[in-house]
Motif scaffolding. Structure first.
Motif, short mmCIF file in Angstrom:
data_model
loop_
_atom_site.label_atom_id
_atom_site.label_comp_id
_atom_site.label_asym_id
_atom_site.label_seq_id
_atom_site.Cartn_x
_atom_site.Cartn_y
_atom_site.Cartn_z
N PRO A 181 6.47 21.29 1.21
CA PRO A 181 7.65 20.95 1.72
C PRO A 181 8.49 22.15 2.17
O PRO A 181 9.06 21.95 3.37
CB PRO A 181 8.35 19.96 0.72
N HIS A 182 8.40 23.22 1.45
CA HIS A 182 9.52 24.45 2.07
C HIS A 182 8.70 25.37 3.06
O HIS A 182 9.26 26.00 3.72
CB HIS A 182 9.84 25.24 0.83
N GLU A 183 7.44 25.11 3.23
CA GLU A 183 6.58 25.76 4.59
C GLU A 183 6.89 27.54 4.40
O GLU A 183 6.91 27.86 5.37
CB GLU A 183 7.21 25.41 5.63
N PHE A 184 6.92 27.89 3.14
CA PHE A 184 7.12 29.36 2.93
C PHE A 184 5.51 30.05 3.57
O PHE A 184 4.49 29.36 3.21
CB PHE A 184 7.25 29.88 1.56
N VAL A 185 5.66 31.11 4.10
CA VAL A 185 4.36 31.86 4.23
C VAL A 185 4.51 33.12 3.33
O VAL A 185 5.22 33.85 3.35
CB VAL A 185 4.16 32.20 5.93
N LEU A 186 3.41 33.11 2.36
CA LEU A 186 3.54 34.08 1.22
C LEU A 186 2.94 35.31 1.35
O LEU A 186 1.84 35.41 2.12
CB LEU A 186 3.02 33.26 -0.32
N ASP A 187 3.59 36.31 1.21
CA ASP A 187 2.84 37.71 1.02
C ASP A 187 1.78 37.95 -0.12
O ASP A 187 0.61 38.71 -0.10
CB ASP A 187 3.80 38.86 0.84
N GLU A 188 2.29 37.08 -1.37
CA GLU A 188 1.33 37.26 -2.55
C GLU A 188 1.55 35.96 -3.30
O GLU A 188 2.55 35.36 -3.10
CB GLU A 188 1.65 38.43 -3.22
N ASP A 189 0.56 35.90 -4.23
CA ASP A 189 0.74 34.68 -4.92
C ASP A 189 1.62 34.75 -6.08
O ASP A 189 1.62 35.64 -6.89
CB ASP A 189 -0.64 34.31 -5.82
N PRO A 190 2.79 34.04 -6.01
CA PRO A 190 4.02 33.95 -6.98
C PRO A 190 3.30 33.71 -8.37
O PRO A 190 4.01 34.01 -9.46
CB PRO A 190 5.05 33.12 -6.69
N ASN A 191 2.26 32.89 -8.70
CA ASN A 191 1.66 32.61 -9.80
C ASN A 191 1.57 33.84 -10.63
O ASN A 191 1.40 33.92 -12.00
CB ASN A 191 0.42 31.78 -9.77
N ASP A 192 0.99 35.02 -9.89
CA ASP A 192 0.64 36.39 -10.52
C ASP A 192 1.83 37.11 -11.32
O ASP A 192 1.78 37.89 -11.90
CB ASP A 192 0.02 37.19 -9.42
N SER A 193 3.27 36.59 -10.96
CA SER A 193 4.30 37.31 -11.32
C SER A 193 5.10 36.50 -12.52
O SER A 193 6.31 36.99 -12.69
CB SER A 193 5.29 37.58 -10.19
N VAL A 194 4.40 35.44 -12.77
CA VAL A 194 5.26 34.49 -13.73
C VAL A 194 5.51 35.04 -14.77
O VAL A 194 5.03 35.95 -15.46
CB VAL A 194 4.49 33.26 -13.95
N ARG A 195 6.82 34.85 -15.44
CA ARG A 195 7.32 35.48 -16.74
C ARG A 195 7.79 34.49 -17.68
O ARG A 195 8.69 33.49 -17.06
CB ARG A 195 8.14 36.63 -16.69
N ILE A 196 7.77 34.24 -18.85
CA ILE A 196 8.09 33.53 -19.62
C ILE A 196 8.43 34.25 -21.10
O ILE A 196 7.69 34.73 -21.64
CB ILE A 196 6.98 32.33 -20.01
N ASP A 197 9.53 33.76 -21.53
CA ASP A 197 10.14 33.95 -22.62
C ASP A 197 10.66 33.04 -23.63
O ASP A 197 10.60 31.80 -23.07
CB ASP A 197 10.77 35.42 -23.00
#
Length: 331
Positions: A181-197
């Protein structure tokens, strides 16, 4: 949630509804804007399925947040007033200090030893009065990298929505919908930067928006209800904070706080024009999701590899601490 062959399996546990068993996420919640509570004012706010009051002393000073009903016979304290630094019940004149302790009865009888309201931990930051659901905060309200006097800031309170705060944030952590729905064109996969604490989740987004604007931001969800974004739009730094209050089960109300750092020698009109652009960009994203948020029957079923960050977020929500130490005072 387990993962089979690189894809999440079906959720093994249901997601906890806010208010189930009387419990709510332990987080900071935006009760009102600081300007809504001038010196000597009392404001009633729906909170955690009941009522709290925000008040400020006659000479100003910090905002205090207490449970909203007098412990004498249950009068609504939001129709009361302020005497010096104390909150005064309009019905029988009982007075409470900033810690919620009853300091005097109206008729002069001795104060019952256990007569006290629930006192919520409070922080005023970014022009918002925040209250923590708990006796002591588990984490702090985040700060910004610039002083407030360096920033041009806007604030707004949105109408109530029939949706739980964690579900709004689930759309943030549903990373595949960035490109749908947002139609972003990604430079890189944001899944690779996910952080959780223990008390936050987030990711980095490097992309272009549908109209070609450059969008490089850090996105975090604090607790289960605070959207926190800092970064740049076409190279210029801005921030966008959208925390949600919980008036009651199945309900939320968002506050928007957003702004930019004023550049040296910049005409204030130019700063405001940039904030207009930032608001338009962010509200376009909000408008993409709003028709879904108000109608979705959120039942995660056949999740795929593209849902891996959403699956991790749902596990985070399941494990997130919940409590309601004020429950006996709010209703």
């Amino acid at each position: 949630m387990t993962v089979l062959n690189g894809s999440p399996s079906l959720p093994a546990e249901s997601l906890p509804a806010e208010g189930a068993d009387g419990l709510y996420s332990q987080s900071w919640f935006p009760l009102c804007l600081s300007g809504d509570v001038p010196a000597g004012a009392v404001l009633g706010v729906e909170f955690l399925g009941g009522k709290a009051v925000v008040f400020r002393g006659r000479e100003g000073g910090p905002a205090r947040v207490l449970s909203g009903y007098c412990v004498h016979v249950g009068a609504d304290l939001s129709v009361g007033g302020v005497v010096g630094e104390r909150l005064r019940c309009r019905f029988h004149g009982w007075q409470y200090d900033g810690g919620g302790v009853c300091a005097a009865t109206g008729i002069g009888d001795p104060v019952p030893p256990r007569a006290r309201l629930f006192r919520f931990p409070v922080v005023e930051r970014h022009g918002v009065v925040w209250a923590f659901n708990g006796e002591e905060p588990l984490f702090g309200v985040p700060g910004l990298p610039f002083r407030e006097d360096e920033l041009t800031v806007r604030r707004a309170v949105l109408p109530e929505m029939p949706v739980e705060p964690w579900l709004v944030q689930a759309h943030t952590m549903d990373l595949q919908h960035l490109c749908l729905p947002h139609e972003f064109v990604l430079d890189e996969d944001p899944n690779d930067s996910v952080r959780i604490d223990a008390h936050s989740v987030g990711f980095d987004l490097r992309a272009r928006m549908r109209d070609g604007e450059r969008f490089d931001v850090r996105v975090d969800i604090h607790g289960t209800n605070i959207f926190w974004q800092t970064g740049t739009l076409d190279g210029r730094w801005f921030f966008w904070i959208a925390p949600l209050n919980i008036p009651g089960p199945g309900r939320s109300r968002a506050v928007f706080v957003y702004g930019a750092r004023r550049e040296d020698g910049e005409d204030p009109k130019a700063t405001e024009a940039f904030l207009d652009r930032a608001r338009t960009a962010m509200m376009n994203l909000f408008d993409d999701d709003t028709p879904v948020l108000g109608t979705i029957r959120f039942r995660p079923g056949h999740l795929t590899h593209g849902d891996r960050t959403l699956a991790r977020y749902l596990d985070y929500v399941r494990a997130y601490p919940r409590a309601n130490p004020a429950r006996d005072h709010l209703t």
